[in-house]
Design a protein around this motif. Structure first.
Motif, PDB file in Angstrom:
ATOM      1  N   VAL A  73     -37.981  24.976  19.815  1.00  0.00           N
ATOM      2  CA  VAL A  73     -36.627  24.565  20.220  1.00  0.00           C
ATOM      3  C   VAL A  73     -35.969  23.754  19.105  1.00  0.00           C
ATOM      4  CG1 VAL A  73     -35.324  23.149  21.852  1.00  0.00           C
ATOM      5  CG2 VAL A  73     -37.109  24.696  22.675  1.00  0.00           C
ATOM      6  N   ALA A  74     -36.736  22.832  18.506  1.00  0.00           N
ATOM      7  CA  ALA A  74     -36.180  22.007  17.431  1.00  0.00           C
ATOM      8  C   ALA A  74     -35.784  22.870  16.236  1.00  0.00           C
ATOM      9  CB  ALA A  74     -37.181  20.948  17.021  1.00  0.00           C
ATOM     10  N   SER A  75     -36.683  23.850  15.950  1.00  0.00           N
ATOM     11  CA  SER A  75     -36.372  24.740  14.832  1.00  0.00           C
ATOM     12  C   SER A  75     -35.102  25.546  15.097  1.00  0.00           C
ATOM     13  CB  SER A  75     -37.561  25.668  14.583  1.00  0.00           C
ATOM     14  OG  SER A  75     -37.248  26.585  13.575  1.00  0.00           O
ATOM     15  N   LYS A  76     -35.027  26.044  16.344  1.00  0.00           N
ATOM     16  CA  LYS A  76     -33.822  26.808  16.697  1.00  0.00           C
ATOM     17  C   LYS A  76     -32.577  25.931  16.621  1.00  0.00           C
ATOM     18  CE  LYS A  76     -35.694  30.835  17.746  1.00  0.00           C
ATOM     19  NZ  LYS A  76     -35.361  32.074  17.028  1.00  0.00           N
ATOM     20  N   GLU A  77     -32.731  24.705  17.140  1.00  0.00           N
ATOM     21  CA  GLU A  77     -31.561  23.811  17.085  1.00  0.00           C
ATOM     22  C   GLU A  77     -31.171  23.480  15.641  1.00  0.00           C
ATOM     23  OE1 GLU A  77     -32.681  20.476  19.391  1.00  0.00           O
ATOM     24  OE2 GLU A  77     -32.099  21.410  21.314  1.00  0.00           O
ATOM     25  N   ALA A  78     -32.222  23.283  14.802  1.00  0.00           N
ATOM     26  CA  ALA A  78     -31.925  23.016  13.389  1.00  0.00           C
ATOM     27  C   ALA A  78     -31.253  24.237  12.733  1.00  0.00           C
ATOM     28  CB  ALA A  78     -33.201  22.652  12.645  1.00  0.00           C
ATOM     29  N   GLU A  79     -31.785  25.424  13.117  1.00  0.00           N
ATOM     30  CA  GLU A  79     -31.184  26.647  12.564  1.00  0.00           C
ATOM     31  C   GLU A  79     -29.744  26.809  13.020  1.00  0.00           C
ATOM     32  OE1 GLU A  79     -32.295  31.407  12.110  1.00  0.00           O
ATOM     33  OE2 GLU A  79     -33.495  30.093  13.396  1.00  0.00           O
ATOM     34  N   VAL A  80     -29.515  26.488  14.309  1.00  0.00           N
ATOM     35  CA  VAL A  80     -28.138  26.544  14.815  1.00  0.00           C
ATOM     36  C   VAL A  80     -27.248  25.579  14.049  1.00  0.00           C
ATOM     37  CG1 VAL A  80     -26.686  25.989  16.808  1.00  0.00           C
ATOM     38  CG2 VAL A  80     -28.738  27.379  17.107  1.00  0.00           C
ATOM     39  N   ALA A  81     -27.782  24.368  13.860  1.00  0.00           N
ATOM     40  CA  ALA A  81     -26.983  23.377  13.121  1.00  0.00           C
ATOM     41  C   ALA A  81     -26.689  23.853  11.700  1.00  0.00           C
ATOM     42  CB  ALA A  81     -27.715  22.044  13.116  1.00  0.00           C
ATOM     43  N   THR A  82     -27.740  24.441  11.075  1.00  0.00           N
ATOM     44  CA  THR A  82     -27.529  24.940   9.702  1.00  0.00           C
ATOM     45  C   THR A  82     -26.513  26.064   9.663  1.00  0.00           C
ATOM     46  OG1 THR A  82     -29.817  24.358   9.134  1.00  0.00           O
ATOM     47  CG2 THR A  82     -28.686  25.940   7.706  1.00  0.00           C
ATOM     48  N   SER A 100     -29.934  22.833  30.728  1.00  0.00           N
ATOM     49  CA  SER A 100     -31.353  23.163  30.571  1.00  0.00           C
ATOM     50  C   SER A 100     -32.231  21.942  30.829  1.00  0.00           C
ATOM     51  CB  SER A 100     -31.611  23.698  29.159  1.00  0.00           C
ATOM     52  OG  SER A 100     -30.803  24.828  28.927  1.00  0.00           O
ATOM     53  N   LYS A 101     -33.412  22.135  31.540  1.00  0.00           N
ATOM     54  CA  LYS A 101     -34.344  21.064  31.832  1.00  0.00           C
ATOM     55  C   LYS A 101     -35.692  21.294  31.168  1.00  0.00           C
ATOM     56  CE  LYS A 101     -32.319  19.912  36.307  1.00  0.00           C
ATOM     57  NZ  LYS A 101     -32.568  19.746  37.756  1.00  0.00           N
ATOM     58  N   THR A 102     -36.142  22.514  31.088  1.00  0.00           N
ATOM     59  CA  THR A 102     -37.441  22.802  30.485  1.00  0.00           C
ATOM     60  C   THR A 102     -37.232  23.333  29.091  1.00  0.00           C
ATOM     61  OG1 THR A 102     -37.490  25.078  31.299  1.00  0.00           O
ATOM     62  CG2 THR A 102     -38.356  23.366  32.762  1.00  0.00           C
ATOM     63  N   LEU A 103     -38.391  23.286  28.324  1.00  0.00           N
ATOM     64  CA  LEU A 103     -38.310  23.747  26.929  1.00  0.00           C
ATOM     65  C   LEU A 103     -38.083  25.243  26.855  1.00  0.00           C
ATOM     66  CD1 LEU A 103     -41.197  21.645  25.323  1.00  0.00           C
ATOM     67  CD2 LEU A 103     -38.722  21.299  25.115  1.00  0.00           C
ATOM     68  N   LYS A 104     -38.749  25.973  27.795  1.00  0.00           N
ATOM     69  CA  LYS A 104     -38.567  27.414  27.786  1.00  0.00           C
ATOM     70  C   LYS A 104     -37.119  27.796  28.088  1.00  0.00           C
ATOM     71  CE  LYS A 104     -43.293  28.924  28.797  1.00  0.00           C
ATOM     72  NZ  LYS A 104     -44.153  29.704  29.704  1.00  0.00           N
ATOM     73  N   GLU A 105     -36.516  27.057  29.012  1.00  0.00           N
ATOM     74  CA  GLU A 105     -35.113  27.331  29.325  1.00  0.00           C
ATOM     75  C   GLU A 105     -34.222  27.022  28.125  1.00  0.00           C
ATOM     76  OE1 GLU A 105     -34.296  25.013  32.744  1.00  0.00           O
ATOM     77  OE2 GLU A 105     -35.166  26.466  34.158  1.00  0.00           O
ATOM     78  N   LYS A 106     -34.564  25.901  27.454  1.00  0.00           N
ATOM     79  CA  LYS A 106     -33.781  25.574  26.246  1.00  0.00           C
ATOM     80  C   LYS A 106     -33.943  26.654  25.180  1.00  0.00           C
ATOM     81  CE  LYS A 106     -33.847  20.528  26.612  1.00  0.00           C
ATOM     82  NZ  LYS A 106     -34.261  19.283  25.938  1.00  0.00           N
ATOM     83  N   LEU A 107     -35.231  27.088  25.000  1.00  0.00           N
ATOM     84  CA  LEU A 107     -35.498  28.114  24.000  1.00  0.00           C
ATOM     85  C   LEU A 107     -34.819  29.422  24.368  1.00  0.00           C
ATOM     86  CD1 LEU A 107     -36.989  28.796  21.391  1.00  0.00           C
ATOM     87  CD2 LEU A 107     -38.987  29.451  22.789  1.00  0.00           C
ATOM     88  N   ALA A 108     -34.889  29.733  25.679  1.00  0.00           N
ATOM     89  CA  ALA A 108     -34.267  30.981  26.121  1.00  0.00           C
ATOM     90  C   ALA A 108     -32.750  30.949  25.964  1.00  0.00           C
ATOM     91  CB  ALA A 108     -34.653  31.268  27.571  1.00  0.00           C
ATOM     92  N   SER A 109     -32.142  29.768  26.119  1.00  0.00           N
ATOM     93  CA  SER A 109     -30.694  29.676  26.017  1.00  0.00           C
ATOM     94  C   SER A 109     -30.193  29.568  24.574  1.00  0.00           C
ATOM     95  CB  SER A 109     -30.204  28.481  26.822  1.00  0.00           C
ATOM     96  OG  SER A 109     -30.735  27.256  26.299  1.00  0.00           O
ATOM     97  N   ILE A 110     -31.022  28.990  23.694  1.00  0.00           N
ATOM     98  CA  ILE A 110     -30.572  28.790  22.304  1.00  0.00           C
ATOM     99  C   ILE A 110     -30.843  29.994  21.428  1.00  0.00           C
ATOM    100  CG2 ILE A 110     -32.673  27.828  21.257  1.00  0.00           C
ATOM    101  CD1 ILE A 110     -30.885  25.678  20.009  1.00  0.00           C
ATOM    102  N   SER A 111     -31.807  30.833  21.808  1.00  0.00           N
ATOM    103  CA  SER A 111     -32.134  32.009  20.985  1.00  0.00           C
ATOM    104  C   SER A 111     -30.948  32.963  20.847  1.00  0.00           C
ATOM    105  CB  SER A 111     -33.355  32.736  21.563  1.00  0.00           C
ATOM    106  OG  SER A 111     -34.495  31.910  21.462  1.00  0.00           O
ATOM    107  N   PRO A 112     -30.220  33.325  21.939  1.00  0.00           N
ATOM    108  CA  PRO A 112     -29.029  34.213  21.748  1.00  0.00           C
ATOM    109  C   PRO A 112     -27.966  33.594  20.837  1.00  0.00           C
ATOM    110  CG  PRO A 112     -29.677  34.124  24.054  1.00  0.00           C
ATOM    111  CD  PRO A 112     -30.465  33.050  23.367  1.00  0.00           C
ATOM    112  N   LEU A 113     -27.848  32.258  20.935  1.00  0.00           N
ATOM    113  CA  LEU A 113     -26.840  31.598  20.092  1.00  0.00           C
ATOM    114  C   LEU A 113     -27.224  31.725  18.625  1.00  0.00           C
ATOM    115  CD1 LEU A 113     -24.323  29.875  19.808  1.00  0.00           C
ATOM    116  CD2 LEU A 113     -25.763  27.846  20.149  1.00  0.00           C
TER     117      LEU A 113
END
Length: 602
Positions: A73-82, A100-113
């Motif tokens: 999730v952090a990597s995805k968020e960093a990638e999104v930020a970049t 989002s409450k769980t990490l999987k939900e966060k990961l699932a929601s940030i991956s399409p972005l």
């Protein structure tokens, strides 16, 4: 104890029941076997220890899985930020964190972005690549390099991946538009220069293709679609230098051709060339008064045209020597004709006899002699212009003298009052003539005053056919005065004749005279009481003449009569008009004897 460890608020009822059932079954089996309580406790402890190991291992695995998820999730968020920073989008996806409450939900929601931003980045990179390619291509065309370095473009784009924002894209687009405009301006300038080179080459008769190829091969008109027109600084500079060179050559050729045309004009005038001969060179003669920028006719300044004109000048120059003598005589005749029409004596230095002698002897160049005659013609024309006002008044005076002559003849006609055909026309003309004749003294006086004023202004005498006009006019006034006096004497003489005739008739009786009307006519055929016909030169009148002739030339018809030349010869001697003395008084016998058919005196 084992059942409590296995159970948990998150364990399903089915799982708890299964564990209790298995534990009871295991205890029953141990009882059946006869295991001791110590062994049972020991085996339960082992079982509990094994269960704890399983839980501990699962917890570790769960912790590791959570860490991995958190890192993802952090990597995805960093990638999104970049990606967002590279794309220039500053708004963070906060709505995802709130929902989002769980990490999987966060990961699932940030991956399409992330995928969306990656796609957007690829598109943005493609846009940057296209723009950069165009920029580099135009820059290469402007700089003049013949090949485009693709590796340089890729490296440049890799360095620019950190900033793919719309702002940067707009900057590149603005730069591209500026380069496109510069390219368009350069192309337009190149085409203008090429067009001017084409026009200059056409006028000078030069090879256009070879001329522009020397500047750059791409400028020559070709059928190759791939070959683009070079618009580099070197090409523009080369075209400008070529234009300067061609203009200098055009200027030099125009001057050379003008010199040739000037020589042609001089030779044509000297040789009196025909219109057909001149028409052959009408193209080149048109440049004499045309501005340099208007000389655009193809081939007009070609080497061939200049050679043809030079050959014509050389031909006429060779032919000139044989025609100069004839031209000198012709121009001298023109000079004499102008002098005759303007009553100015021609310069004797270029008289035909003298000119022929000079040309035959070779002492004088015919061109110089012809030029001298041309100067004399110009001088005579200028003098004629300054004399025009006085000459017009001389013509008016001579016209009045002609009218006076006609009136004298008309007055001597005994049948002038008969009602014949045209008599009323003559009567009207006689009235007009009397008015004109009455103005002659004023005309002569005014003409003398104007002539004297002209002489004072020009510091020279006003000559008319070689004689001074003022002298001629003064002589005319004197002759007119003598004529008036002679008329008076004639009238007195006529009265005396009538008196003597009356005495004769009283003594011998009247006798008609068949020639009474002709008794007082002049012996030379002119009428007795007037100047009915103008003699070509002044002359003395005899006693038998009634009146002296007026000293005026007959120039009404515009023909020279030589009067003034004769007048100049006679002006040095006093006029000798008829003066009737007392001894010349006619006696009865002389009068009677003058009439044929009369009886002789007794």
């Amino acid at each position: 104890m084992l059942a409590v460890g296995i159970g948990s608020p998150f364990t399903s009822v089915r799982t708890s029941s299964s564990c209790n059932a298995l534990l009871r079954e295991l205890q029953q089996i141990w009882s059946d076997i006869g295991e001791s309580e110590a062994d049972k406790d020991r085996m339960l402890l082992e079982l509990e220890r094994e269960c704890l190991e399983v839980y501990r291992r699962k917890v570790e695995e769960a912790v590791n899985a959570k860490a991995r998820l958190h890192q993802s999730v952090a990597s995805k968020e960093a990638e999104v930020a970049t990606l967002m920073a590279a794309l220039g989008e500053l708004n963070s996806p906060s709505q995802i964190e709130k929902r989002s409450k769980t990490l999987k939900e966060k990961l699932a929601s940030i991956s399409p972005l992330v995928e969306e931003l990656k796609t957007k980045k690829e598109e943005r990179l493609k846009q940057f690549g296209d723009i950069k390619a165009q920029i580099e291509k135009i820059s290469v065309e402007i700089s003049g390099y013949s090949h485009l370095n693709d590796h340089m473009i890729i490296n440049s784009l890799t360095m620019e991946e950190t900033d793919l924002s719309l702002r940067k894209l707009n900057e590149y687009q603005s730069h591209l538009r500026a380069l496109q405009k510069e390219k368009s301006d350069r192309l337009h300038m190149v085409l203008e220069h090429v067009s001017e080179v084409h026009s200059l080459c056409g006028v000078l008769g030069l090879d256009f293709g070879q001329t522009v190829s020397d500047v750059h091969p791409s400028l020559e008109i070709t059928t190759s679609v791939e070959q683009a027109t070079n618009i580099s600084n070197s090409t523009l500079k080369g075209l400008e230098q070529t234009i300067v060179t061609l203009k200098a050559e055009r200027k030099a050729r125009i001057q050379k051709l003008k010199d040739i045309v000037t020589s042609l004009f001089e030779l044509w005038n000297l040789m009196d060339s025909s219109h057909d001969e001149k028409r052959k060179f009408s193209r080149i003669t048109s440049i004499m008064h045309a501005p340099e920028v208007e000389v655009t006719e193809p081939g007009l300044l070609s080497a061939e045209t200049i050679e043809q004109a030079s050959a014509e000048v050389e031909r006429l120059t060779k032919f000139k020597a044989g025609r100069m003598k004839q031209l000198v005589m012709k121009r001298r005749s023109e000079l004499e004709e102008i002098c005759r029409m303007t009553h100015i004596e021609a310069d004797p230095s270029t008289a035909p006899e003298k000119s022929n002698a000079l040309i035959d002897s070779g002492l004088v160049d015919p061109s110089e002699l012809l030029e001298n005659i041309e100067v004399q013609i110009v001088k005579v024309k200028e003098e004629a212009t300054s004399r025009k006002e006085i000459m017009d008044r001389v013509d008016r005076w001579l016209l009045a003298c002609e009218e006076e002559n006609w009136l004298e003849e008309y007055n001597q006609d005994e049948n002038r009052y008969n009602a014949g055909r045209g008599s009323h026309v003559n009567l009207k003309r006689a009235e007009r003539a009397r008015v004109t004749v009455s103005k002659i003294p004023a005309i002569v006086d005014n003409l003398i005053n104007r002539t004297l004023a002209w002489e004072d202004e020009k510091k020279t005498m006003f000559l008319y056919d070689g004689a001074r006009l003022v002298t001629i006019l003064e002589d005319y006034k004197l002759s007119r005065q003598h004529r008036e006096e002679e008329k008076k004497r004639y009238r007195d003489q006529k009265k005396l004749q009538d008196l003597l005739l009356t005495e004769k008739e009283a003594m011998y009786g009247s006798k008609p005279s068949p020639r009474k009307s002709n008794s007082f006519r002049k012996p030379n055929g002119y009428r007795a009481n007037g100047n009915g016909s103008m003699p070509p030169t002044p002359r003395r009148n005899s006693v038998g003449g009634a009146t002296p002739e007026l000293l005026t030339p007959r120039s009404y018809s515009g023909r020279q009569n030589g009067y003034f030349k004769e007048m100049r010869r006679l002006s040095t001697t006093p006029l000798n008009f008829v003066a009737i003395s007392k001894d010349d008084t006619m006696s009865y016998a002389s009068i009677y004897g003058s009439e044929p058919g009369s009886p002789p005196p007794s």
